[in-house]
Design an enzyme around this catalytic site. Structure first.
Site, PDB file in Angstrom:
ATOM      1  N   LEU A  60       4.551   3.850   2.367  1.00  0.00           N
ATOM      2  CA  LEU A  60       5.024   2.792   1.480  1.00  0.00           C
ATOM      3  C   LEU A  60       5.431   1.605   2.344  1.00  0.00           C
ATOM      4  CD1 LEU A  60       7.285   4.672  -1.126  1.00  0.00           C
ATOM      5  CD2 LEU A  60       5.155   3.456  -1.610  1.00  0.00           C
ATOM      6  N   ASP A  61       5.054   0.398   1.935  1.00  0.00           N
ATOM      7  CA  ASP A  61       5.475  -0.798   2.658  1.00  0.00           C
ATOM      8  C   ASP A  61       6.998  -0.874   2.692  1.00  0.00           C
ATOM      9  OD1 ASP A  61       2.890  -1.623   3.142  1.00  0.00           O
ATOM     10  OD2 ASP A  61       2.797  -2.961   1.412  1.00  0.00           O
ATOM     11  N   PRO A  62       7.571  -1.543   3.690  1.00  0.00           N
ATOM     12  CA  PRO A  62       9.032  -1.621   3.789  1.00  0.00           C
ATOM     13  C   PRO A  62       9.724  -2.122   2.527  1.00  0.00           C
ATOM     14  CG  PRO A  62       8.044  -2.360   5.834  1.00  0.00           C
ATOM     15  CD  PRO A  62       6.906  -2.128   4.880  1.00  0.00           C
TER      16      PRO A  62
END
Length: 293
Positions: A38-40
Site C-alpha cells: 500500500l502506498d504511504p
C-alpha cells in the site's frame, strides 16, 4: 514464532515495509513479509505473513482486493495523487454523477493500464520513480490488469468535484492510474485522494488490528490467523503422521476421503498446514508440490 497471517490496518503515512520491519523486530520472527504494497498515504488491510506463510504470497496476490477511493476531478498531478502540485486541466463544474458512473463502467474487465510515472515498476532495470525524480521522460509500459467491478458510491459536484468509488480488482491494479484515466476519459483530468483497502480476500478492515495495539510478541501471536486463510478456495486434506513423513520426502500418498480433482492443501494431525499439492486422478493420490516448514 508460529506461522500465520496477521490482518493489520495500515495507517496513513507509514510504508508497508515499515510495518513489516516493526513486527519483525517486535517478534524476532525469522521470516516476515507482506502481501501487496500500500502506498504511504493509503490505509487499510495489509496482510503480514509470518514464517512458512511467506511462501504463500503468490496465492495471496491472486485474491480479490476491495478499495474505497476518492477521485478529485479537474486537475492532474505528476504523481497521479495529492503528493504533487495540482495542474488545472479543464472546468469540471458541468459534470454529474451519471456521466461519472458511465465513464467508470468502461474500466471493468481486462483493461490496459499504464502504471504511474512515480511507481516501483522497473523501466530498463531502474525503478520508474527513480527515473521520474531524475527528470527522465521514460514511463512504465502499459500492462493488462483485471478490474472485477467499479461502483460510484457518491459524487460531490461543483468547481472541484469529488467521486467516491469502490473498486474490486485483481493483482497489479494501480488506483492512482485509474483515477488519472477516469479524469482523462471525462476530459477534465483527475488524481487520487484518500485511498483505503477495505478487504483482501477474506480479510476485512473491520477485523484488522491496529499497529498501536500490537505492543509485544504475545499480542501478535494472539492475533495470528491460520496460513490457510490465504487459500479460501483450496480443498483441505488431513494427513496421518506416517503420511506427513512421506510428504516431507516428496512422495505421493493416498488420502481419505478422496478429494476432488484440483489444488489441495494438506494438514497434519494437529491441523497445521504442511504442504500444498494436487490430485493425481489416475493414481488417486495426493501429490505434493510445495512442502512448508
Amino acid at each position: 514464532m508460529r506461522a500465520g497471517v496477521l490482518n493489520v490496518s495500515k495507517p496513513a503515512g507509514a510504508t508497508s515495509f515499515a510495518v513489516v520491519r516493526r513486527l519483525r523486530e517486535l517478534t524476532g520472527a525469522r521470516r516476515v513479509g507482506h502481501a501487496g504494497t500500500l502506498d504511504p498515504l493509503a490505509t487499510g488491510v495489509l496482510p503480514i505473513l509470518f514464517e512458512s506463510a511467506t511462501r504463500l504470497a503468490d496465492f495471496a496476490h491472486q485474491l480479490p482486493k476491495t478499495y474505497e477511493a476518492e477521485v478529485h476531478l479537474g486537475f492532474r498531478t505528476a504523481t497521479d495523487d495529492a503528493e504533487a502540485e495540482l495542474e488545472p486541466v479543464a472546468d469540471p463544474s458541468g459534470l454529474g454523477a451519471e456521466a461519472v458512473a458511465e465513464a467508470l463502467a468502461g474500466f471493468v474487465g481486462r483493461i490496459s493500464q499504464q502504471p504511474p510515472a512515480y511507481s516501483a515498476v522497473k523501466v530498463d532495470g531502474r525503478r520508474a520513480y527513480e527515473r521520474a525524480r531524475a527528470g527522465e521522460a521514460a514511463r512504465p509500459n502499459a500492462r493488462e490488469v483485471e478490474v472485477h467491478s467499479v461502483d460510484l458510491l457518491s459524487f460531490e459536484p461543483g468547481e472541484r468535484p469529488t467521486a467516491l468509488i469502490r473498486v474490486v480488482s485483481g493483482s497489479g491494479v494501480y488506483l492512482r492510474s485509474l483515477a488519472r484515466d477516469l479524469g482523462e476519459r471525462l476530459g477534465v483530468g483527475g488524481y487520487l485522494g484518500r485511498l483505503a483497502r477495505t478487504a483482501y480476500g477474506p480479510l476485512r478492515l473491520e477485523d484488522a488490528l491496529r499497529p498501536e495495539d500490537l505492543d509485544d510478541a504475545a499480542a501478535v501471536e494472539a492475533g495470528l490467523l491460520p496460513s490457510e486463510v490465504l487459500l479460501p478456495e483450496m480443498e483441505g486434506v488431513r494427513l496421518t503422521v506416517e503420511q506427513e513423513a512421506q510428504i516431507r520426502l516428496g512422495r505421493s500418498v493416498r488420502v481419505l476421503p478422496e478429494p476432488r480433482p484440483g489444488l489441495l492443501r494438506a494438514h497434519d494431525e494437529g491441523g497445521r498446514l504442511v504442504a500444498l499439492g494436487h490430485t493425481d486422478p489416475l493414481r488417486r493420490l495426493f501429490v505434493p508440490d510445495k512442502v512448508l516448514g
